[in-house]
Enzyme design. Sequence first.
Site, PDB file in Angstrom:
ATOM      1  N   GLU A 199     -36.551  41.816  25.215  1.00 43.80           N
ATOM      2  CA  GLU A 199     -35.659  40.690  24.902  1.00 43.80           C
ATOM      3  C   GLU A 199     -34.206  41.179  24.897  1.00 43.80           C
ATOM      4  O   GLU A 199     -33.467  41.019  23.920  1.00 43.80           O
ATOM      5  CB  GLU A 199     -36.053  40.013  23.581  1.00 43.80           C
ATOM      6  CG  GLU A 199     -37.456  39.406  23.667  1.00 43.80           C
ATOM      7  CD  GLU A 199     -37.821  38.424  22.565  1.00 43.80           C
ATOM      8  OE1 GLU A 199     -37.082  38.300  21.577  1.00 43.80           O
ATOM      9  OE2 GLU A 199     -38.869  37.753  22.721  1.00 43.80           O
ATOM     10  N   GLU A 322     -45.250  38.206  25.951  1.00 36.86           N
ATOM     11  CA  GLU A 322     -45.356  37.669  24.585  1.00 36.86           C
ATOM     12  C   GLU A 322     -45.630  36.180  24.707  1.00 36.86           C
ATOM     13  O   GLU A 322     -44.837  35.453  25.325  1.00 36.86           O
ATOM     14  CB  GLU A 322     -44.081  37.908  23.770  1.00 36.86           C
ATOM     15  CG  GLU A 322     -43.903  39.356  23.361  1.00 36.86           C
ATOM     16  CD  GLU A 322     -42.725  39.579  22.418  1.00 36.86           C
ATOM     17  OE1 GLU A 322     -42.371  38.669  21.640  1.00 36.86           O
ATOM     18  OE2 GLU A 322     -42.155  40.683  22.480  1.00 36.86           O
TER      19      GLU A 322
HETATM   20  O1  AHR Z   1     -43.632  38.918  18.356  1.00 34.85           O
HETATM   21  C1  AHR Z   1     -42.609  38.867  17.424  1.00 34.85           C
HETATM   22  C2  AHR Z   1     -41.232  39.014  18.052  1.00 34.85           C
HETATM   23  O2  AHR Z   1     -40.993  37.935  18.898  1.00 34.85           O
HETATM   24  C3  AHR Z   1     -41.024  40.199  18.944  1.00 34.85           C
HETATM   25  O3  AHR Z   1     -40.694  41.348  18.231  1.00 34.85           O
HETATM   26  C4  AHR Z   1     -39.887  39.782  19.803  1.00 34.85           C
HETATM   27  O4  AHR Z   1     -39.904  40.390  21.062  1.00 34.85           O
HETATM   28  C5  AHR Z   1     -40.021  38.275  19.867  1.00 34.85           C
HETATM   29  O5  AHR Z   1     -38.848  37.636  19.590  1.00 34.85           O
END
Ligand code: AHR
Length: 517
Positions: A199, A322
């Site tokens: 991110e 994710e």
């Molecule tokens: O999964 C939780 C968080 O969500 C992670 O650390 C991040 O990459 C995302 O914003």
Amino acid sequence: MALRTWVVALGCCVSFGMAGLACAASSTAQVTVHADRPGAVIHREIYGQFAEQLGRGIDAGIWVGEASSIPNVHGFRKDVVEALKAIHVPVIRWPGGCFADEYHWRDGIGPRDKRAVRPNYSWGGEERNAVGTHEFMEFAELVGAQTYLAANMGTGSPREMSEWLEYLTGDGQTDLARERRANGRAQPWQVAYLGIGNESWGCGGHMRGAYYADQYRQYATFARTLSGPNLQRVASGANADDYAWTEAVMAGAAEQIDAYGVHYYTLPTGDWKHKGNAVGFGEDQWIGTLKAALRMDELVTKHSAIMDKYDPARRIALAVDEWGTWYDTEPGASALYQQNSLRDAMVAAITLGIFHAHAERVRMANIAQMVNVLQAMILTDKARMVLTPTYHVFDLYQVFQGATALPVEVRADEYAHGGVRVPGLFVTAARGTDGAVHVALVNPDPQRTQRVALAVRGLKVGTVRGRMLSAPAIDTVNTFERPEAVKPVAFTGGTVGSDGAVAVSMPAKAIVVLELR
Ligand code: AHR
């Protein structure tokens, strides 16, 4: 060719205010599976997991230490390891998430009692680094999963990343390979994937796309392994629908990218300040959540279209590294801990079906997260463990790992509530590595049974078997007191006619996976 599920609305009884009896009389859904038109292979890695140094995701979730009274293998919970082995987790991403961009791998090697203790700036508390490189790599070996390491771009350097890879994979006599051996690991490890930043548009450094692309090129140049499989370098991709980020990163760095990550979380309300509760929600948030999960199809389609401009041969994988539901954390719970209900199972089933439909491009995905965090497979409380409804979907859908996706046509009434409409039936199908045709059907309607007429082109169906996941209520969960409130059962609602046509009676709010031979 992208495979698609076509959904044609035939009108919706709910919109006429006849949700009860009239819905029970809804029309039969028509489903055609084209076993005669095989598509792309569904990469096993879309069933991947994510474990971050966050809350009780790792400490207490998978790691209890060798001295614990909780049964463990070299410090890892036996119950959790066995449960993960049973669903054949193909790949695990670690150590973050946001944490990755503050992680320095040297903090996590050497004698455990001498390891650095650092603030966990991302998620609060202190990180003792009990689980470091050796522990994570051993855990992945215990589970039988490939490894996806996330390298620190935010506060690290190309040198730090490159030395980590040398330490992990060096098979010669370099100082770092010898240091690894001195720390107890003779053989090099296999690193399959390396994320470069996480991110980077946000917690990983608030960069702009073009700047990240330049940084990525520099890091990717030095992302080399000394043994093992070809390292797949994963670029930190877009936040949900940030197509400008994809455009900038592809324009600037496509040649150095092997996989491009996209993150998308499903919120019941769509509002990060008031996301909604994990349990005790009404039908408005049930359908709102399913609608939000469906957005994944649009996101994958649009990011993939941008990638096509720079990578028409589709060499670069789209990795949704994710994804999952994100609810408000209950007061007093550990960071990002949330319960997991039948609704989460629905989100998992719908999302995995979308990945199947895009199998040619989506070649890895990592649900967030594996244990005790967000949409978890497993919840633990001291010595107790429960398997969540999401775990059971990953179990039922194992037949799709490595299977060949099949096109599907669906004609079904919509399911609507409170002005929100979603397809009344979700279907995904594939030819399994076992030769059978597997069809998963999801009826999202909490009230209405759905009759389905299922035709399979290219296969004269002789037998049908099935398993089903459902629950008494839309928010039924497995608790430590009632760990099997939601669990798969045999499904007997499918019959085969003499012509090979299959008739299915789908109960309300149910996920069914059929095996057709
Ligand atoms: O999964 C939780 C968080 O969500 C992670 O650390 C991040 O990459 C995302 O914003």
